[in-house]
Design a protein around this motif. Structure first.
Motif, short mmCIF file in Angstrom:
data_model
loop_
_atom_site.label_atom_id
_atom_site.label_comp_id
_atom_site.label_asym_id
_atom_site.label_seq_id
_atom_site.Cartn_x
_atom_site.Cartn_y
_atom_site.Cartn_z
N ASN A 188 57.15 39.73 70.93
CA ASN A 188 58.28 39.80 70.00
C ASN A 188 57.91 40.56 68.73
N LYS A 189 58.95 41.07 68.06
CA LYS A 189 58.73 41.72 66.78
C LYS A 189 58.52 40.68 65.69
N ARG A 190 57.82 41.09 64.64
CA ARG A 190 57.55 40.19 63.51
C ARG A 190 58.43 40.55 62.33
N TYR A 215 62.75 37.52 67.36
CA TYR A 215 61.81 37.85 66.28
C TYR A 215 60.97 36.64 65.90
N ASP A 264 56.78 43.87 61.44
CA ASP A 264 57.50 45.05 61.90
C ASP A 264 58.72 45.32 61.03
N GLN A 293 57.08 50.67 60.33
CA GLN A 293 57.68 49.47 59.74
C GLN A 293 59.07 49.78 59.18
#
Length: 399
Positions: A188-190, A215, A264, A293
């Motif tokens: 997953n994205k942060r 997320y 991210d 980013q």
């Protein structure tokens, strides 16, 4: 000056009437009256059609505002251009009638003496007062709920319309985790969310609306008095004396920098003070983000002064029609942010929500649920309502 006012004074970009901008067309009209008789403007205004419009102008002035308000309340979804066309047509017709059958007869001294006019005016005033009181009472009765037992307004307010609700989920997440999960770097994205009570609101928007479910979210709190700022200046000089000790400790974005560099997506959501908004471009630059980013800045929101108790026992239809002017300072700071940072990363929530005449803001959803309990922070239903708007529009719809 009058033409400039018509072409360039847009209600979306100037404060609500009355304001200092009103002086411009007023001064223009004064100059025409004093010096315009022998000019091209004076000759143009002497044309028969324009003279006729001038004769009925006072009647038009009396009719236009009640008509605009009535149509706004009765047909709240009507497009602005169509509204203006309808109002102009109706006002012209009513003005002709009132000028012909009221103004002109009363100006004829042979028909009505001054005594007759004062007597008729007094009787009319009394009748108008009685009729107004009757209509106010009738309107009040119509706003009341027929079935109070099924109204959840107060219970909603107690559960989800206070600061305890606003901070609950954000605070729980903040206490629960202080690092990103190791496995999210590959799955997953942060997302890093930073800010004050407006960041609380934004987390509630995500949480209640089930947005960004894939997320891994981390939060960092920066008190509203401390503000989000990075730079060479000592921010203590901008902070009120009573909050300087508080802001000298944890409430600083610099403590979030290690997590920011791991994220991210970074979202900054704050009740931006002017000094912090002016220095935000430098703050963004000093974050030293990579090209991969993404960062978003959430603008201020304000719905005006709210007293939730005024809407107890009111009908859903009545609540839905409640709109208010936002704080003008909030609009100005949002404009400052629009000018100074990249528009592709700025989310002007205020402009997305407050879309009615003169940027007025809704206080309730279509279901009669209160959006904000204090004019700034969102209730549970307000979070869902705002989330459905901002996550269906650019740029957040791409997340």
């Amino acid at each position: 000056m009058i033409i400039i006012s018509i072409l360039f004074f847009d209600a979306k970009h100037i404060p609500p009437f009355p304001n200092c901008y009103t002086l411009v067309p007023t001064l223009g009209a004064t100059l025409i009256i004093l010096f315009g008789q022998k000019t091209l403007v004076g000759q143009l205004l002497s044309q028969r059609l324009l003279r006729w419009i001038g004769l009925i102008s006072y009647s038009a002035y009396l009719w236009h505002q009640p008509l605009i308000i009535f149509i706004h309340l009765r047909y709240h979804n009507i497009p602005q251009i169509l509204l203006m066309l309808i109002v102009v047509c109706i006002v012209l017709a009513l003005s002709c009638i009132s000028y012909t059958f009221i103004e002109q007869p009363f100006r004829n001294k042979k028909r009505f003496s001054r005594k007759h006019i004062f007597f008729a005016s007094g009787v009319s005033a009394i009748i108008t007062l009685i009729l107004a009181l009757f209509l106010i009472q009738t309107a009040t009765n119509r706003t009341l709920l027929l079935n109070k037992e099924n109204d959840s307004y107060l219970s909603d307010l107690i559960k989800n319309g206070n600061y305890q609700y606003v901070q609950r989920a954000f605070k729980a997440l903040r206490e629960e985790k202080n690092t990103f999960s190791n496995r999210t770097s590959t799955t997953n994205k942060r997302l890093m969310l930073i800010g004050d009570s407006f960041a609380h609101d934004f987390y509630n928007i995500i949480n209640e609306g089930k947005h960004l479910v894939n997320y891994d979210i981390l939060v960092h709190f920066v008190d509203v008095h401390c503000q989000i700022y990075l730079g060479s200046e000592d921010r203590q000089q901008f902070i009120e004396a009573e909050y300087r000790q508080t802001c000298a400790n944890d409430y600083d974005i610099k403590y979030a920098l290690p997590h920011i560099h791991q994220a991210d997506v970074i979202i900054l959501s704050s009740y931006w003070r002017k000094w912090a908004a002016e220095r935000l471009p430098m703050t963004l630059k000093l974050l030293n983000l990579t090209k991969q980013q993404q960062i978003f800045v959430i603008g201020l929101k304000n719905f005006g002064t709210i007293n939730p108790r005024l809407y107890v026992n009111k009908s859903t239809q009545y609540r839905f029609k409640q709109y208010q002017y936002p704080n003008i300072d909030v609009i100005e700071i949002n404009r400052l942010l629009e000018r100074t940072i990249d528009r592709s990363i700025f989310i002007n929530i205020q402009k997305m929500i407050c879309t009615r005449y003169n940027q007025t803001c809704p206080l309730f959803t279509r279901d009669g649920k209160l959006i904000t309990y204090d004019g700034m922070d969102l209730t549970k239903f307000g979070a869902i309502y705002v989330g459905n708007i901002i996550f269906n529009r650019k740029p957040l719809n791409k997340l």
